[in-house]
Design an enzyme around this catalytic site. Structure first.
Site, PDB file in Angstrom:
ATOM      1  N   ALA A 187       0.865  -1.176   0.000  1.00 58.10           N
ATOM      2  CA  ALA A 187       0.000   0.000   0.000  1.00 58.10           C
ATOM      3  C   ALA A 187       0.903   1.227   0.000  1.00 58.10           C
ATOM      4  O   ALA A 187       2.070   1.153   0.414  1.00 58.10           O
ATOM      5  CB  ALA A 187      -0.891  -0.022   1.237  1.00 58.10           C
ATOM      6  N   GLY A 229       0.384  -4.859   0.941  1.00 58.36           N
ATOM      7  CA  GLY A 229      -0.807  -4.962   0.098  1.00 58.36           C
ATOM      8  C   GLY A 229      -0.551  -5.719  -1.192  1.00 58.36           C
ATOM      9  O   GLY A 229      -1.471  -6.318  -1.765  1.00 58.36           O
ATOM     10  N   GLU A 288      -0.937  -9.214  -0.260  1.00 54.90           N
ATOM     11  CA  GLU A 288      -2.367  -9.433   0.023  1.00 54.90           C
ATOM     12  C   GLU A 288      -3.163  -9.578  -1.276  1.00 54.90           C
ATOM     13  O   GLU A 288      -4.053 -10.419  -1.382  1.00 54.90           O
ATOM     14  CB  GLU A 288      -2.895  -8.285   0.891  1.00 54.90           C
ATOM     15  CG  GLU A 288      -2.334  -8.355   2.312  1.00 54.90           C
ATOM     16  CD  GLU A 288      -2.626  -7.110   3.137  1.00 54.90           C
ATOM     17  OE1 GLU A 288      -2.216  -6.002   2.714  1.00 54.90           O
ATOM     18  OE2 GLU A 288      -3.261  -7.228   4.189  1.00 54.90           O
ATOM     19  N   GLU A 345       4.474  -4.766   7.327  1.00 61.21           N
ATOM     20  CA  GLU A 345       3.740  -3.674   7.985  1.00 61.21           C
ATOM     21  C   GLU A 345       4.231  -3.399   9.399  1.00 61.21           C
ATOM     22  O   GLU A 345       4.253  -2.256   9.853  1.00 61.21           O
ATOM     23  CB  GLU A 345       2.237  -3.992   8.024  1.00 61.21           C
ATOM     24  CG  GLU A 345       1.531  -3.882   6.680  1.00 61.21           C
ATOM     25  CD  GLU A 345       1.563  -5.152   5.849  1.00 61.21           C
ATOM     26  OE1 GLU A 345       2.358  -6.071   6.150  1.00 61.21           O
ATOM     27  OE2 GLU A 345       0.780  -5.231   4.884  1.00 61.21           O
TER      28      GLU A 345
HETATM   29  N1  COA Z   1       4.573   3.146  -0.836  1.00 60.48           N
HETATM   30  C1  COA Z   1       4.957   4.275  -1.452  1.00 60.48           C
HETATM   31  N2  COA Z   1       6.093   4.377  -2.161  1.00 60.48           N
HETATM   32  C2  COA Z   1       6.866   3.284  -2.234  1.00 60.48           C
HETATM   33  C3  COA Z   1       6.527   2.075  -1.611  1.00 60.48           C
HETATM   34  C4  COA Z   1       5.309   2.030  -0.899  1.00 60.48           C
HETATM   35  N3  COA Z   1       4.889   0.903  -0.309  1.00 60.48           N
HETATM   36  N4  COA Z   1       7.505   1.168  -1.878  1.00 60.48           N
HETATM   37  C5  COA Z   1       8.401   1.797  -2.636  1.00 60.48           C
HETATM   38  N5  COA Z   1       8.036   3.087  -2.848  1.00 60.48           N
HETATM   39  C6  COA Z   1       8.731   4.116  -3.614  1.00 60.48           C
HETATM   40  C7  COA Z   1       9.906   4.683  -2.842  1.00 60.48           C
HETATM   41  O1  COA Z   1       9.472   5.687  -1.941  1.00 60.48           O
HETATM   42  C8  COA Z   1      10.727   5.218  -3.973  1.00 60.48           C
HETATM   43  O2  COA Z   1      10.184   6.427  -4.427  1.00 60.48           O
HETATM   44  P1  COA Z   1      11.172   7.670  -4.795  1.00 60.48           P
HETATM   45  O3  COA Z   1      12.075   7.119  -5.854  1.00 60.48           O
HETATM   46  O4  COA Z   1      10.215   8.712  -5.297  1.00 60.48           O
HETATM   47  O5  COA Z   1      11.884   7.996  -3.531  1.00 60.48           O
HETATM   48  C9  COA Z   1      10.524   4.191  -5.078  1.00 60.48           C
HETATM   49  O6  COA Z   1       9.299   3.530  -4.765  1.00 60.48           O
HETATM   50  C10 COA Z   1      11.605   3.142  -5.143  1.00 60.48           C
HETATM   51  O7  COA Z   1      11.723   2.552  -3.868  1.00 60.48           O
HETATM   52  P2  COA Z   1      13.115   2.426  -3.082  1.00 60.48           P
HETATM   53  O8  COA Z   1      12.817   2.241  -1.628  1.00 60.48           O
HETATM   54  O9  COA Z   1      14.020   3.541  -3.447  1.00 60.48           O
HETATM   55  O10 COA Z   1      13.675   1.097  -3.730  1.00 60.48           O
HETATM   56  P3  COA Z   1      14.667   0.046  -3.078  1.00 60.48           P
HETATM   57  O11 COA Z   1      15.032  -0.874  -4.178  1.00 60.48           O
HETATM   58  O12 COA Z   1      15.755   0.710  -2.335  1.00 60.48           O
HETATM   59  O13 COA Z   1      13.800  -0.780  -2.000  1.00 60.48           O
HETATM   60  C11 COA Z   1      11.857  -1.945  -1.237  1.00 60.48           C
HETATM   61  C12 COA Z   1      12.718  -1.580  -2.436  1.00 60.48           C
HETATM   62  C13 COA Z   1      10.637  -2.673  -1.773  1.00 60.48           C
HETATM   63  C14 COA Z   1      12.656  -2.867  -0.307  1.00 60.48           C
HETATM   64  C15 COA Z   1      11.459  -0.658  -0.482  1.00 60.48           C
HETATM   65  O14 COA Z   1      10.925   0.259  -1.421  1.00 60.48           O
HETATM   66  C16 COA Z   1      10.425  -0.877   0.585  1.00 60.48           C
HETATM   67  O15 COA Z   1      10.742  -1.361   1.647  1.00 60.48           O
HETATM   68  N6  COA Z   1       9.157  -0.458   0.317  1.00 60.48           N
HETATM   69  C17 COA Z   1       8.108  -0.483   1.281  1.00 60.48           C
HETATM   70  C18 COA Z   1       7.613  -1.901   1.492  1.00 60.48           C
HETATM   71  C19 COA Z   1       6.535  -1.908   2.534  1.00 60.48           C
HETATM   72  O16 COA Z   1       6.751  -1.628   3.689  1.00 60.48           O
HETATM   73  N7  COA Z   1       5.330  -2.272   2.101  1.00 60.48           N
HETATM   74  C20 COA Z   1       4.202  -2.366   2.980  1.00 60.48           C
HETATM   75  C21 COA Z   1       3.478  -1.092   3.037  1.00 60.48           C
HETATM   76  S1  COA Z   1       2.107  -1.188   4.151  1.00 60.48           S
END
Ligand code: COA
Length: 272
Positions: free
Chosen positions: A78, A123, A126, A146
């Site tokens: 999400a 999400g 999910e 989460e």
């Molecule tokens: N919501 C909003 N934006 C997200 C996102 C999310 N769940 N997951 C990734 N993004 C965005 C990042 O903010 C980033 O945006 P930016 O380039 O404008 O800063 C872009 O996607 C790329 O993500 P980034 O974190 O730079 O990539 P990464 O390869 O270093 O890491 C992940 C990848 C998936 C490990 C990391 O993005 C992450 O942990 N995301 C969140 C996962 C999460 O907690 N999901 C559950 C949400 S309830």
């Protein structure tokens, strides 16, 4: 399908729908954010799924993430940016929207295959778990992180993960927030098959075409029997199966299927 759900036009920017013969392919198209699910994506996915469920020419649906992401992603969860600005009641409504979408996918009258082409977190996992079958690319990683944000899954994750992998394993994933790789997801029964990265879509399409060629009413009733029986006592679940078995016996297709077998020819399904 949720009774109060209404079809909406899907946003072509964020949710891409392609119908290829009997297969509908729905792609989450927000590559710059690793296909994170904001409200517009959720609404677009809901509209896309309802439209494809109503399309009699579509026999199977594939859900995947845009291949254009800078790192492969099905959906990285999400949208954290959007959620960070929500108060408690809005978060509650957001959870309801996500659960409605997952319920619609789970309740579709045709099979839905998740082609998990990269990160499926929060999400994203999910959504994948709401699909009927999951194929994962070798490099995919899945998890419910989460807890690391101080929240809990809100699109059905606590319940679907529990039912797919069992209580101990589900609690380990939910409480640590640690992701697992595709092979581990296969080992614990979270995905049906692990496929080399470059072959994922082709493999999913082959399966989708096979499923789309099956008798459509029998397919629908199998989905229904499994969904309605899943959380019931076995006697009640078996009674559902018997009723649906009788129901399928009222169709023209059941006669055609048996006649075709006896006449040693392929059946021609009419969907009635
Ligand atoms: N919501 C909003 N934006 C997200 C996102 C999310 N769940 N997951 C990734 N993004 C965005 C990042 O903010 C980033 O945006 P930016 O380039 O404008 O800063 C872009 O996607 C790329 O993500 P980034 O974190 O730079 O990539 P990464 O390869 O270093 O890491 C992940 C990848 C998936 C490990 C990391 O993005 C992450 O942990 N995301 C969140 C996962 C999460 O907690 N999901 C559950 C949400 S309830």
């Amino acid at each position: 399908m949720a009774e109060d759900a209404q079809p909406e036009a899907s946003d072509p920017e964020l949710v891409d729908v392609v119908v290829d013969g009997p297969v509908g392919i729905v792609t989450i198209n927000r590559p710059d954010k690793l296909n994170a699910l904001n409200s517009e994506v959720i609404e677009g996915l809901l509209g896309a799924m309802l439209t494809l469920d109503d399309d009699p020419d579509v026999g199977c649906v594939i859900l995947t993430g845009s291949p254009e992401s800078k790192k492969p992603a099905f959906a990285a969860g999400a949208d954290i940016q959007e959620m960070s600005e929500m108060g408690a009641l809005i978060l509650r409504a957001y959870s309801q929207d996500g659960q409605q979408l997952c319920g619609v996918i789970d309740g579709m009258t045709k099979p839905v295959i998740a082609a998990v082409n990269g990160f499926a977190f929060g999400g994203g996992l999910e959504l994948a778990m709401a699909c009927h079958i999951r194929y994962a690319a070798e490099s995919a990683r899945v998890g419910q992180p989460e807890i690391n944000l101080g929240i809990i899954p809100g699109f059905g994750g606590t319940q679907r993960l529990l039912r797919l992998v069992g209580r101990g394993r589900a609690l380990e994933m939910l409480l640590t927030g640690d992701p697992i790789d595709a092979q581990e997801a296969y080992r614990v029964g979270l995905v049906n098959q692990v496929v080399p990265d470059g072959d994922l879509m082709e493999t999913a399409v082959v399966l989708a075409r096979k499923l789309a060629e099956q008798a459509p009413l029998a397919t629908q009733l199998i989905l229904d029997a499994v969904a309605r029986g899943a959380d019931r006592e076995v006697d009640a679940a078996l009674a559902i199966e018997t009723d649906l078995f009788g129901l399928v016996g009222t169709t023209e297709d059941v006669r055609e299927g048996m006649r075709a077998f006896l006449e040693k020819r392929p059946p021609e399904w009419k969907g009635r």
